[in-house]
Design a protein around this motif. Structure first.
Motif: not given
Length: 362
Positions: A230-236, A219-228
């Protein structure tokens, strides 16, 4: 390695595109680690037995544990070896997070191996002194911290924390980030180590938490899921799901031999490595506070020791529990070892379900 070798074909040939998906590679890493563990387990047990790597048992342990003396230990080498092999086989080599997780795993494994070796040479359950072990663990964590910060593996707002059940509350630890990383990683490592006292308990708990954090990493590595969610997006960060998949599979494979009555123990070689790696991954995906919930079993065991020692020193020798860690308290209360283990596994499952529910309950 496999995704890298198939790079020229996976976009050109039908069916090979599946190797692009993290979910597929995480599942394959889990399956590979489990199969390797089950296949190599008998050979590892025979080798440890031949080398006389028998576990010494503390004299003040419950009476039922004395019969376990001589059971091969340092089985953590099997766990760490299969995690390494499976991760390298199925990961994308360009992922910096994978390499840092492996550095943590191997570094903490080395400290545990030194501790276990000294116990075996002395033929008693006394290895490294507490300060020596802590010094080595902190040194490795400082290296891990530098790698995480140098390669920006926590994404933007590096020093901000993600708080479970809150959407936008992101406290900033600022200059205390490195001490915070040390607290989380070393604390998790020691908590898993303290939990490793009954057949299958620590490895079963690790399996449950690793599988949960594989979901969180994805979830953290998926931009759309992280935004949906509300968790921090971490590239990679999603690539860490492959590492955690391998950890889950290796744990399941080791449980095949570590279930009661255990044919082999993981020793500090395994418990310190698994705890350190879990703490490192939690730091990289900014879910270290959620690890407190998901790893509730480990927190319970560690807190029982802290409270027991504190009570003994501050209250003139009075104890809170019959014996610490908490699993021994339950044993001395009359519960059989297998029932204690299963009930604490259930506790771990409930804690992880609560942790996952926090993704929506914000």
């Amino acid at each position: 390695m496999i995704p890298w070798l198939l790079l020229p074909f996976r976009d050109a040939l039908p069916g090979f595109t599946v190797f692009r998906y993290i979910t597929f590679r995480a599942a394959m890493a889990a399956a590979t680690a489990m199969v390797l563990s089950i296949l190599l387990g008998p050979w590892v047990i025979r080798t440890l037995t031949r080398l006389k790597m028998g576990q010494p048992i503390l004299e003040d342990s419950p009476d039922t544990h004395q019969a376990k003396a001589g059971t091969p230990t340092m089985g953590g080498l099997l766990i760490v070896g299969t995690i390494l092999a499976s991760t390298l086989l199925w990961c994308e080599f360009h992922s910096g997070g994978i390499w840092v997780a492996l550095v943590s795993l191997v570094g903490f494994c080395a400290v545990g191996a030194i501790d276990d070796t000294r116990k075996l040479l002395r033929k008693q359950n006394l290895g490294l002194r507490s300060w020596q072990k802590m010094l080595l663990l902190v040194a490795i964590t400082l290296l891990v911290s530098w790698l995480i910060l140098h390669f920006n593996l926590r994404g933007t707002a590096t020093s901000h924390l993600s708080v479970p059940f809150f959407k936008k509350f992101r406290p900033d630890v600022g200059v205390f980030l490195v001490p915070w990383i040390c607290l989380v990683v070393v604390g998790t490592s020691n908590a898993v180590n303290l939990t490793d006292g009954l057949d299958g308990l620590a490895i079963g708990g690790t399996l449950i938490v690793a599988a949960t954090f594989a979901i969180l990493a994805y979830v953290a590595g998926n931009a759309k899921m992280a935004q949906y969610l509300f968790v921090p997006f971490v590239p990679g960060g999603g690539e860490l799901a492959v590492f955690l998949g391998a950890m889950s599979g290796a744990s399941l494979g080791f449980l095949w031999f570590n279930a009661h009555p255990a044919e082999v123990f993981m020793g500090d070689t395994g418990s310190l490595a698994l705890g350190g790696a879990l703490g490192t991954v939690a730091i990289m995906i900014k879910q270290e506070l959620l690890l407190v919930i998901a790893g509730g079993l480990f927190v319970l065991e560690a807190m029982s020791v802290i409270l027991q020692v504190g009570s003994f020193k501050l209250r003139g020798g009075k104890r809170i529990f019959r014996m610490a860690p908490f699993h021994h308290h339950l044993e001395l209360g009359g519960l059989k070892e297998t029932k204690v283990v299963i009930r604490l596994w259930i506790t771990a499952i409930v804690c992880c379900m609560l942790a996952l529910s926090s993704l929506k309950l914000r």
